[in-house]
Scaffold this motif. Structure first.
Motif, PDB file in Angstrom:
ATOM      1  N   VAL A  49      -0.324   6.201 -14.933  1.00  0.00           N
ATOM      2  CA  VAL A  49       0.289   5.216 -14.053  1.00  0.00           C
ATOM      3  C   VAL A  49       0.735   5.927 -12.786  1.00  0.00           C
ATOM      4  CG1 VAL A  49       2.167   3.552 -13.760  1.00  0.00           C
ATOM      5  CG2 VAL A  49       1.096   3.843 -16.011  1.00  0.00           C
ATOM      6  N   ILE A  50       0.246   5.447 -11.652  1.00  0.00           N
ATOM      7  CA  ILE A  50       0.636   5.965 -10.349  1.00  0.00           C
ATOM      8  C   ILE A  50       1.511   4.902  -9.697  1.00  0.00           C
ATOM      9  CG2 ILE A  50      -0.184   6.731  -8.079  1.00  0.00           C
ATOM     10  CD1 ILE A  50      -1.036   8.573 -10.376  1.00  0.00           C
ATOM     11  N   SER A  51       2.665   5.308  -9.199  1.00  0.00           N
ATOM     12  CA  SER A  51       3.603   4.389  -8.584  1.00  0.00           C
ATOM     13  C   SER A  51       3.917   4.846  -7.170  1.00  0.00           C
ATOM     14  CB  SER A  51       4.890   4.336  -9.418  1.00  0.00           C
ATOM     15  OG  SER A  51       5.849   3.510  -8.808  1.00  0.00           O
ATOM     16  N   SER A  52       3.998   3.886  -6.260  1.00  0.00           N
ATOM     17  CA  SER A  52       4.271   4.205  -4.867  1.00  0.00           C
ATOM     18  C   SER A  52       5.277   3.219  -4.296  1.00  0.00           C
ATOM     19  CB  SER A  52       2.968   4.139  -4.060  1.00  0.00           C
ATOM     20  OG  SER A  52       3.219   4.377  -2.696  1.00  0.00           O
ATOM     21  N   VAL A  53       6.215   3.719  -3.522  1.00  0.00           N
ATOM     22  CA  VAL A  53       7.162   2.832  -2.852  1.00  0.00           C
ATOM     23  C   VAL A  53       7.220   3.074  -1.348  1.00  0.00           C
ATOM     24  CG1 VAL A  53       8.626   2.513  -4.880  1.00  0.00           C
ATOM     25  CG2 VAL A  53       9.190   4.301  -3.251  1.00  0.00           C
ATOM     26  N   ASN A  54       6.537   4.082  -0.855  1.00  0.00           N
ATOM     27  CA  ASN A  54       6.683   4.432   0.550  1.00  0.00           C
ATOM     28  C   ASN A  54       5.690   3.733   1.478  1.00  0.00           C
ATOM     29  OD1 ASN A  54       4.269   5.816   0.220  1.00  0.00           O
ATOM     30  ND2 ASN A  54       5.131   7.841   0.579  1.00  0.00           N
ATOM     31  N   GLY A  55       4.778   2.935   0.936  1.00  0.00           N
ATOM     32  CA  GLY A  55       3.812   2.233   1.774  1.00  0.00           C
ATOM     33  C   GLY A  55       2.555   3.016   2.080  1.00  0.00           C
ATOM     34  N   HIS A  56       2.415   4.208   1.497  1.00  0.00           N
ATOM     35  CA  HIS A  56       1.215   5.022   1.720  1.00  0.00           C
ATOM     36  C   HIS A  56       0.336   5.103   0.476  1.00  0.00           C
ATOM     37  CE1 HIS A  56       3.748   7.324   4.900  1.00  0.00           C
ATOM     38  NE2 HIS A  56       3.329   6.171   5.349  1.00  0.00           N
ATOM     39  N   GLY A  57       0.644   4.307  -0.524  1.00  0.00           N
ATOM     40  CA  GLY A  57      -0.047   4.388  -1.802  1.00  0.00           C
ATOM     41  C   GLY A  57      -1.546   4.206  -1.705  1.00  0.00           C
ATOM     42  N   CYS A  58      -1.984   3.234  -0.947  1.00  0.00           N
ATOM     43  CA  CYS A  58      -3.424   2.978  -0.837  1.00  0.00           C
ATOM     44  C   CYS A  58      -4.134   4.190  -0.235  1.00  0.00           C
ATOM     45  CB  CYS A  58      -3.681   1.720  -0.011  1.00  0.00           C
ATOM     46  SG  CYS A  58      -5.412   1.220   0.013  1.00  0.00           S
ATOM     47  N   ARG A  59      -3.581   4.712   0.834  1.00  0.00           N
ATOM     48  CA  ARG A  59      -4.198   5.862   1.505  1.00  0.00           C
ATOM     49  C   ARG A  59      -4.165   7.108   0.629  1.00  0.00           C
ATOM     50  NH1 ARG A  59      -0.723   8.007   5.960  1.00  0.00           N
ATOM     51  NH2 ARG A  59       0.112   9.124   4.185  1.00  0.00           N
ATOM     52  N   ASP A  60      -3.024   7.391   0.025  1.00  0.00           N
ATOM     53  CA  ASP A  60      -2.865   8.628  -0.744  1.00  0.00           C
ATOM     54  C   ASP A  60      -3.579   8.601  -2.092  1.00  0.00           C
ATOM     55  OD1 ASP A  60      -1.289   9.449   1.348  1.00  0.00           O
ATOM     56  OD2 ASP A  60       0.608   9.251   0.268  1.00  0.00           O
ATOM     57  N   ALA A  61      -3.787   7.419  -2.640  1.00  0.00           N
ATOM     58  CA  ALA A  61      -4.351   7.311  -3.989  1.00  0.00           C
ATOM     59  C   ALA A  61      -5.865   7.494  -4.028  1.00  0.00           C
ATOM     60  CB  ALA A  61      -3.987   5.955  -4.586  1.00  0.00           C
ATOM     61  N   LYS A  62      -6.544   7.224  -2.958  1.00  0.00           N
ATOM     62  CA  LYS A  62      -8.007   7.315  -2.982  1.00  0.00           C
ATOM     63  C   LYS A  62      -8.511   8.729  -3.274  1.00  0.00           C
ATOM     64  CE  LYS A  62      -8.603   3.295  -0.086  1.00  0.00           C
ATOM     65  NZ  LYS A  62      -8.952   2.838   1.276  1.00  0.00           N
ATOM     66  N   PRO A  63      -7.990   9.767  -2.633  1.00  0.00           N
ATOM     67  CA  PRO A  63      -8.449  11.120  -3.000  1.00  0.00           C
ATOM     68  C   PRO A  63      -8.077  11.491  -4.437  1.00  0.00           C
ATOM     69  CG  PRO A  63      -7.296  11.151  -0.889  1.00  0.00           C
ATOM     70  CD  PRO A  63      -7.100   9.792  -1.469  1.00  0.00           C
ATOM     71  N   LEU A  64      -6.928  11.023  -4.894  1.00  0.00           N
ATOM     72  CA  LEU A  64      -6.500  11.320  -6.262  1.00  0.00           C
ATOM     73  C   LEU A  64      -7.450  10.700  -7.272  1.00  0.00           C
ATOM     74  CD1 LEU A  64      -4.625  12.323  -8.471  1.00  0.00           C
ATOM     75  CD2 LEU A  64      -3.211  10.285  -8.073  1.00  0.00           C
ATOM     76  N   ILE A  65      -7.790   9.439  -7.118  1.00  0.00           N
ATOM     77  CA  ILE A  65      -8.684   8.798  -8.087  1.00  0.00           C
ATOM     78  C   ILE A  65     -10.069   9.435  -8.018  1.00  0.00           C
ATOM     79  CG2 ILE A  65      -9.448   6.844  -6.667  1.00  0.00           C
ATOM     80  CD1 ILE A  65      -8.605   6.711 -10.413  1.00  0.00           C
ATOM     81  N   GLY A  66     -10.483   9.851  -6.835  1.00  0.00           N
ATOM     82  CA  GLY A  66     -11.761  10.552  -6.712  1.00  0.00           C
ATOM     83  C   GLY A  66     -11.764  11.858  -7.493  1.00  0.00           C
ATOM     84  N   LEU A  85       1.917  -0.493  -1.745  1.00  0.00           N
ATOM     85  CA  LEU A  85       0.709   0.308  -1.514  1.00  0.00           C
ATOM     86  C   LEU A  85       0.305   0.389  -0.054  1.00  0.00           C
ATOM     87  CD1 LEU A  85      -1.254  -0.967  -4.612  1.00  0.00           C
ATOM     88  CD2 LEU A  85       0.203   1.058  -4.400  1.00  0.00           C
ATOM     89  N   GLY A  86       0.930  -0.403   0.788  1.00  0.00           N
ATOM     90  CA  GLY A  86       0.633  -0.380   2.215  1.00  0.00           C
ATOM     91  C   GLY A  86       1.814  -0.921   2.986  1.00  0.00           C
ATOM     92  N   ILE A  87       1.733  -0.800   4.306  1.00  0.00           N
ATOM     93  CA  ILE A  87       2.838  -1.279   5.127  1.00  0.00           C
ATOM     94  C   ILE A  87       2.599  -2.688   5.645  1.00  0.00           C
ATOM     95  CG2 ILE A  87       3.649   1.008   5.775  1.00  0.00           C
ATOM     96  CD1 ILE A  87       2.080   0.689   8.395  1.00  0.00           C
ATOM     97  N   SER A  88       1.395  -3.193   5.493  1.00  0.00           N
ATOM     98  CA  SER A  88       1.050  -4.528   5.979  1.00  0.00           C
ATOM     99  C   SER A  88       0.875  -5.497   4.813  1.00  0.00           C
ATOM    100  CB  SER A  88      -0.241  -4.476   6.798  1.00  0.00           C
ATOM    101  OG  SER A  88      -0.681  -5.772   7.104  1.00  0.00           O
ATOM    102  N   GLN A  89       1.656  -6.548   4.799  1.00  0.00           N
ATOM    103  CA  GLN A  89       1.514  -7.574   3.775  1.00  0.00           C
ATOM    104  C   GLN A  89       0.183  -8.311   3.912  1.00  0.00           C
ATOM    105  OE1 GLN A  89       3.505  -8.292   1.188  1.00  0.00           O
ATOM    106  NE2 GLN A  89       4.829  -6.590   1.727  1.00  0.00           N
TER     107      GLN A  89
END
Length: 130
Positions: A49-66, A85-89
């Motif tokens: 389980v990866i959890s993000s609250v800072n709004g950078h989750g989408c960007r930071d998670a892609k290299p990790l899942i790769g 996961l992002g700053i834009s709703q």
């Protein structure tokens, strides 16, 4: 993830997963990608389980899942991500599709009811069969 310094959400997720019958290894906040991958290889979890609250989750998670999906010893590891996961709703659905396409098994955006996460976890086998 390395850029996410929250702690309370990690404790909440740990307690929830333990209540659902899972043993949890909580790596804590600001964990580098390589440490997450090596910890999964060492512990062979039934779920990451990866959890993000800072709004950078989408960007930071892609290299990790790769990096996780590139490891044959982690083949079949269910990996989910949730939180802010992002700053834009306006991009929430697009971000969820991007993360699923990158290799995540489920995406739980900020504000999704907890029951959907519990249902996903409840459907997992309790033993690793990789």
């Amino acid at each position: 993830m390395a850029s996410d310094a929250h702690t309370w959400n990690l404790v909440f997720i740990q307690l929830l997963l333990e209540d659902l019958g899972h043993e949890v290894v909580n790596l804590g906040p600001c964990v580098p990608e390589e440490e997450i991958v090596e910890s999964c290889a060492k512990h062979q979890p039934d779920l990451l389980v990866i959890s993000s609250v800072n709004g950078h989750g989408c960007r930071d998670a892609k290299p990790l899942i790769g990096a996780l999906r590139a490891r044959p010893d982690l083949d079949g590891l269910p990996v989910v991500i949730g939180g802010k996961l992002g700053i834009s709703q306006d991009r929430r659905e697009e971000q969820a599709r991007e993360l699923m396409a990158a290799g995540f098994d489920a995406v739980f955006q900020d504000g999704v009811d907890l029951a959907s996460f519990e249902t996903f976890v409840g459907a997992l086998p309790k033993e690793v069969t990789r």
